[in-house]
Design a protein around this motif. Structure first.
Motif, mmCIF file in Angstrom:
data_model
loop_
_atom_site.group_PDB
_atom_site.id
_atom_site.type_symbol
_atom_site.label_atom_id
_atom_site.label_comp_id
_atom_site.label_asym_id
_atom_site.label_seq_id
_atom_site.Cartn_x
_atom_site.Cartn_y
_atom_site.Cartn_z
ATOM 1 N N ASP A 39 21.904 58.598 -35.289
ATOM 2 C CA ASP A 39 21.053 57.456 -34.555
ATOM 3 C C ASP A 39 21.057 56.178 -34.940
ATOM 4 O O ASP A 39 20.781 55.400 -34.434
ATOM 5 C CB ASP A 39 19.093 58.528 -35.130
ATOM 6 N N CYS A 42 24.285 54.349 -33.458
ATOM 7 C CA CYS A 42 23.508 54.548 -32.372
ATOM 8 C C CYS A 42 22.750 53.060 -32.398
ATOM 9 O O CYS A 42 23.180 53.078 -31.034
ATOM 10 C CB CYS A 42 23.351 55.625 -31.329
ATOM 11 N N ASN A 43 21.625 53.191 -32.535
ATOM 12 C CA ASN A 43 21.054 51.752 -32.084
ATOM 13 C C ASN A 43 21.731 50.420 -32.883
ATOM 14 O O ASN A 43 21.507 49.769 -31.468
ATOM 15 C CB ASN A 43 19.556 51.951 -33.373
ATOM 16 N N TYR A 46 23.472 50.281 -29.433
ATOM 17 C CA TYR A 46 22.815 49.379 -28.741
ATOM 18 C C TYR A 46 23.099 48.373 -28.712
ATOM 19 O O TYR A 46 23.208 47.704 -27.958
ATOM 20 C CB TYR A 46 22.339 50.478 -28.320
ATOM 21 N N LYS A 94 26.345 62.167 -28.332
ATOM 22 C CA LYS A 94 24.910 60.848 -28.538
ATOM 23 C C LYS A 94 25.855 58.838 -28.339
ATOM 24 O O LYS A 94 24.682 58.614 -27.915
ATOM 25 C CB LYS A 94 24.446 61.065 -30.735
ATOM 26 N N TYR A 95 27.051 58.864 -28.671
ATOM 27 C CA TYR A 95 27.084 57.790 -28.629
ATOM 28 C C TYR A 95 27.949 57.428 -27.312
ATOM 29 O O TYR A 95 27.331 56.622 -26.588
ATOM 30 C CB TYR A 95 28.758 57.691 -29.534
ATOM 31 N N THR A 98 24.341 56.311 -25.571
ATOM 32 C CA THR A 98 24.290 55.426 -25.879
ATOM 33 C C THR A 98 25.062 54.326 -24.892
ATOM 34 O O THR A 98 24.172 53.571 -24.269
ATOM 35 C CB THR A 98 24.214 55.613 -27.429
#
Lengths: 452, 89
Positions: A39, A42-43, A46, A94-95, A98
């Motif tokens: 997570d 991913c942040n 982004y 998840k990527y 994102t």
């Protein structure tokens, strides 16, 4: 002052012959975003994309207005996501989500780089990423994926080839209610370039700088119009006309790339010297070949005509640009080219001829719709054949085929936009290559790799 | 910074007057004008200095394009660099 004929020639190219800059692609490294917590990773992804590409689209539009030349796509390519997945573990989708969110925030057409490089084998993150590709493509709109399964130096990873046959099929099945759009965003490469600005195969290689601007030009319509003015010249004259035209087209790319690089404060990487068709009438590579004297693209003589075209484009373009890279050559994506679509519909263009054509031009079997009941093994065998051509000839080849789930020959798929539409093309589906594919292992690198 | 204004269409009285008037309104200084007949079409090309224009480049382009529609000609305004890069080595 400039010659009035030269001025009118430029204006005609842009206004009537579809000369455009196909894409400005910002390549960026995401290696510094890798984190053991997915997570957090991913942040960081982004944040980095939205920070570096914040002004990409508006800058592209400003340059369009300033020079009066259309820039069709503004895109981003990123470090192969398998490398981030290797560090973070977890679900790679998840990527993808994102990246999709970042694409929407900055307003780009596509982000490429949901990729893995497995030409010699799988390392951490690679298998998980490849297995997640169908879901990632089905749950996003702006993400493109690619996998490099072979190279002249490494040979062909046949385990990856076998896997990719299944992945392509599954990507089609998951998007069957959307004309099987999934595999239209997935490229299987041999000798993938690290600086390619074109989708769906763009990713940002590890040897690249942190952030870079690459440009892809286009202009099949311009080349065809130039050839129309020389209906009876011999092929030496034809090659010279193509070279001159390619030079002019590429100069546009060089100008736009330098300007974008200056305005964004990002180094200018390469110009990709490509003839990239669109489904629009007057923007077709097939029509250039027909202008040379073939009744229709796909008949005998097509490979020779394409070889001449591809070589002349490079020779003309290379002097027009400081750095040339990417795929650089004529593209032959069937569903994206009005002339190819027509030739495929009439049965004059077969997959065997396309395979031969890929030996002499850029990329490979591109945007080809195949029957919905094609087995994963047959798709793998198509990939293996194409990779072998790339491996032996030290060139990039790729496969982007779309199994039309539930459809057969005579039916069509329509993807919309630049991806176009195409008829289902015939394969040798009645015989099996399954045993060959199931052997797995690696095809050793050819003698051509031993250059040291 | 300089731009090329190209005007294409059927020849008639007052074209130069209208186009140069629009340039003056925007404070675009005309550096050179040349005209010719190509394939039966009247073609006029103007090199203008746009360093001190009163509107932004986009507005100048739109203004000229609208003027073209009004007088039945096709008018394009493009940055000089695009022609130089394409036709000069």
């Amino acid at each position: 002052m400039l010659n009035i004929r030269d001025i009118m020639e430029t204006i005609t190219m842009i206004q009537e012959e579809n000369l455009d800059i196909r894409t400005i692609t910002m390549g960026m490294s995401l290696l510094d975003c890798a984190d053991s917590d997915i997570d957090r990773s991913c942040n960081k992804v982004y944040d980095k994309i939205t920070r570096l590409a914040e002004k990409l689209v508006s800058t592209g539009e400003d340059i369009e207005h300033m020079y009066g030349i259309p820039i069709i796509n503004k895109r981003i390519s990123v470090t192969p996501i398998a490398m981030l997945a290797a560090v973070s573990g977890g679900d790679p989708v998840k990527y993808a989500l994102t990246l999709e969110r970042a694409a929407q925030t900055v307003g780009v057409n596509f982000i490429g780089g949901y990729s893995a490089l497995v030409h010699k084998g799988f390392s951490a993150g690679d298998l998980a990423l490849i297995q997640s590709i169908p879901e990632a493509l089905a749950s996003t709109e702006h993400i493109c994926s690619s996998v490099n399964i072979g190279s002249t130096k490494a040979g062909i990873n046949m385990d990856a080839v076998a896997l990719m046959g299944r992945v392509v099929r599954e990507a089609a099945e998951l998007t069957k209610d959307r004309d099987c759009i999934g595999p239209a965003k997935l490229v299987v490469f041999c000798n993938a370039p690290e600086d390619n600005p074109f989708m769906a195969g763009a990713f940002h290689g590890v040897g690249e700088p942190d952030c870079v601007i690459n440009v892809g030009v286009s202009g099949p319509g311009v080349v065809r119009a130039a050839l129309q003015k020389c209906p009876d010249g011999d092929l030496t004259e034809v090659a010279d006309i193509i070279k001159r035209t390619a030079f002019k087209i590429t100069r546009m790319g060089q100008l736009v790339g330098s300007e974008a690089s200056k305005r964004l404060g990002v180094p200018f990487g390469i110009v990709d010297l490509s003839l990239a068709p669109t489904p629009a009438v007057g923007d077709s590579v097939a029509h250039i070949l027909e202008e040379m004297g073939l009744e229709i693209c796909g008949i005998h003589g097509t490979t020779a005509a394409l070889a001449l075209l591809n070589d002349a484009v490079k020779k003309g373009g290379v002097m027009a640009s400081s750095h040339v890279g990417g795929l650089s050559g004529a593209f032959i994506p069937v569903s994206e080219d009005a002339g190819m679509i027509a030739a495929a519909r009439s049965g004059d263009l077969s997959i065997e001829k396309l395979e031969a054509m890929t030996a002499v031009c850029s990329v490979g079997l591109d945007m080809i719709v195949i029957p919905g009941d094609t087995t994963a093994e047959t798709i793998s065998a198509i990939i293996a054949d194409e990779a072998a051509i790339g491996m032996v000839n030290s060139k990039t080849t790729a496969v982007r085929v779309i199994p039309a789930i539930g459809k057969q020959i005579g039916e069509e798929l329509s993807f919309g936009g630049l991806l176009g539409q195409g008829p289902v093309m015939a394969l040798h589906n009645d015989r099996s290559s399954a045993k060959f594919i199931h052997r797995g292992g690696r095809i050793p690198a050819p003698m051509q790799s031993l250059k040291n | 910074m300089r731009a090329i204004i190209s005007v294409v269409g059927q020849d008639r009285v007052g074209i130069l007057n209208r186009v140069s008037g629009a340039c003056a309104e925007c404070n675009a200084n005309i550096v050179d004008v040349t005209q010719s007949v190509l394939q039966n079409m009247f073609v006029m090309v103007m090199l203008v200095d746009i360093t001190d224009i009163r509107v932004d480049f986009d507005a100048l382009t739109k203004k000229m394009s609208a003027l073209g529609e009004e007088i039945g000609m096709v008018i394009h305004v493009m940055h000089e660099d695009i022609f130089n890069s394409m036709h000069r080595i």
